[in-house]
Scaffold this motif. Structure first.
Motif, PDB file in Angstrom:
ATOM      1  N   SER A  46     -72.600  79.453  10.779  1.00 53.05           N
ATOM      2  CA  SER A  46     -72.772  79.618  12.225  1.00 53.05           C
ATOM      3  C   SER A  46     -72.127  78.473  13.001  1.00 53.05           C
ATOM      4  CB  SER A  46     -74.252  79.755  12.583  1.00 53.05           C
ATOM      5  OG  SER A  46     -74.979  78.655  12.101  1.00 53.05           O
ATOM      6  N   ALA A  47     -72.176  77.272  12.464  1.00 47.75           N
ATOM      7  CA  ALA A  47     -71.587  76.129  13.167  1.00 47.75           C
ATOM      8  C   ALA A  47     -70.070  76.213  13.241  1.00 47.75           C
ATOM      9  CB  ALA A  47     -71.996  74.826  12.479  1.00 47.75           C
ATOM     10  N   GLY A  72     -74.994  89.127  12.714  1.00 50.40           N
ATOM     11  CA  GLY A  72     -76.301  89.493  13.256  1.00 50.40           C
ATOM     12  C   GLY A  72     -76.776  90.856  12.813  1.00 50.40           C
ATOM     13  N   VAL A  73     -75.878  91.850  12.798  1.00 47.22           N
ATOM     14  CA  VAL A  73     -76.263  93.189  12.338  1.00 47.22           C
ATOM     15  C   VAL A  73     -76.651  93.134  10.854  1.00 47.22           C
ATOM     16  CG1 VAL A  73     -75.419  95.540  11.900  1.00 47.22           C
ATOM     17  CG2 VAL A  73     -74.957  94.432  14.091  1.00 47.22           C
ATOM     18  N   GLY A  74     -75.893  92.379  10.071  1.00 46.74           N
ATOM     19  CA  GLY A  74     -76.253  92.201   8.665  1.00 46.74           C
ATOM     20  C   GLY A  74     -77.632  91.571   8.519  1.00 46.74           C
ATOM     21  N   LEU A 117     -61.960  91.741   6.078  1.00 49.65           N
ATOM     22  CA  LEU A 117     -62.685  91.135   4.952  1.00 49.65           C
ATOM     23  C   LEU A 117     -63.746  90.166   5.462  1.00 49.65           C
ATOM     24  CD1 LEU A 117     -63.146  90.613   1.945  1.00 49.65           C
ATOM     25  CD2 LEU A 117     -61.299  88.906   2.055  1.00 49.65           C
ATOM     26  N   THR A 118     -63.387  89.348   6.432  1.00 49.14           N
ATOM     27  CA  THR A 118     -64.338  88.378   6.977  1.00 49.14           C
ATOM     28  C   THR A 118     -65.528  89.088   7.608  1.00 49.14           C
ATOM     29  OG1 THR A 118     -62.582  86.767   7.347  1.00 49.14           O
ATOM     30  CG2 THR A 118     -64.615  86.446   8.584  1.00 49.14           C
ATOM     31  N   LEU A 119     -65.292  90.167   8.335  1.00 46.42           N
ATOM     32  CA  LEU A 119     -66.389  90.927   8.937  1.00 46.42           C
ATOM     33  C   LEU A 119     -67.322  91.490   7.872  1.00 46.42           C
ATOM     34  CD1 LEU A 119     -64.546  92.853  11.785  1.00 46.42           C
ATOM     35  CD2 LEU A 119     -66.232  91.025  12.046  1.00 46.42           C
ATOM     36  N   ALA A 127     -77.211  89.451   5.901  1.00 47.70           N
ATOM     37  CA  ALA A 127     -78.352  90.110   5.252  1.00 47.70           C
ATOM     38  C   ALA A 127     -79.004  89.177   4.234  1.00 47.70           C
ATOM     39  CB  ALA A 127     -77.898  91.405   4.581  1.00 47.70           C
ATOM     40  N   PHE A 128     -78.190  88.530   3.414  1.00 48.85           N
ATOM     41  CA  PHE A 128     -78.744  87.626   2.408  1.00 48.85           C
ATOM     42  C   PHE A 128     -79.433  86.420   3.046  1.00 48.85           C
ATOM     43  CE2 PHE A 128     -75.669  89.632  -0.669  1.00 48.85           C
ATOM     44  CZ  PHE A 128     -76.653  90.184  -1.464  1.00 48.85           C
ATOM     45  N   TRP A 129     -78.874  85.919   4.135  1.00 56.15           N
ATOM     46  CA  TRP A 129     -79.467  84.775   4.844  1.00 56.15           C
ATOM     47  C   TRP A 129     -80.876  85.130   5.309  1.00 56.15           C
ATOM     48  CZ3 TRP A 129     -78.334  79.770   5.686  1.00 56.15           C
ATOM     49  CH2 TRP A 129     -78.936  79.113   6.741  1.00 56.15           C
ATOM     50  N   THR A 130     -81.022  86.289   5.932  1.00 56.34           N
ATOM     51  CA  THR A 130     -82.337  86.700   6.422  1.00 56.34           C
ATOM     52  C   THR A 130     -83.317  86.950   5.283  1.00 56.34           C
ATOM     53  OG1 THR A 130     -81.379  87.655   8.409  1.00 56.34           O
ATOM     54  CG2 THR A 130     -83.552  88.434   7.801  1.00 56.34           C
TER      55      THR A 130
END
Length: 187
Positions: A46-47, A72-74, A117-119, A127-130
């Motif tokens: 994010s930074a 965010g959607v992920g 690819l980045t998207l 998703a994994f972060w959350t």
């Protein structure tokens, strides 16, 4: 609720007793240290997102917004799968997979110069972060007794936010000195 039999704690005393509990509780201390470490490392995504947009993908504000949206959607979809994932896998397995996949995602973002690819990678990494932080939060709430749960959750929030802030500063310095790719791969 049953009536309180003890007088309310003073603020300073409550903080000290919460800190003492954390120091002497291996399970709580472990969750908090893992939260801090994950926040420091994962804070790079994010930074450094504005630099990914500008330097790695050659985009501007629109690209940055799309990247944040994918992440965010992920994250939202990751939260929606939490219950099903926790039924099938142990919390430790979830954390290991999320840490590995999230770290791999950050490396791919750092090395990729492709917007699609980045998207896709940011979507999955979000998703994994959350999932990871939800499991940390659940583990902390399960392990902490009721009398100290609020204080443990406050320490969790401080570790998550403080780690992300420390990580942002660290990865920003590394990006300034060595480039965005190097900072993301290092994180």
């Amino acid at each position: 609720p049953p009536p309180m039999r003890l007088p309310p704690e003073r603020m300073a005393r409550a903080i000290v007793s919460g800190a003492r509990y954390i120091v002497h509780s291996p399970s709580t201390r472990t969750v908090l240290l893992r939260t801090l470490a994950t926040s420091v490392a994962g804070g790079a995504i994010s930074a450094l997102m504005p630099l990914v947009s500008r330097d790695l993908l050659g985009g501007g504000a629109e690209t940055f917004g799309i990247l944040l949206g994918a992440y965010g959607v992920g994250a939202v979809l990751g939260a929606m799968t939490l219950g099903r994932v926790r039924v099938k896998f142990s919390d430790e397995m979830i954390l290991r997979v999320c840490t590995f996949a999230g770290g791999t995602g950050i490396v791919i973002v750092g090395l990729s110069h492709s917007l699609p690819l980045t998207l896709a990678v940011l979507f999955v990494t979000g998703a994994f972060w959350t999932l990871c932080f939800s499991v940390f939060n659940i583990e902390l709430q399960i392990s902490a007794p009721r009398w100290v749960a609020g204080r443990a959750l406050a320490a969790f929030q401080a570790g998550a936010a403080g780690g992300a802030g420390l990580g942002a500063a660290l990865w920003g310095i590394i990006a300034r000195n060595n480039g965005t790719e190097a900072a993301l791969v290092a994180s």
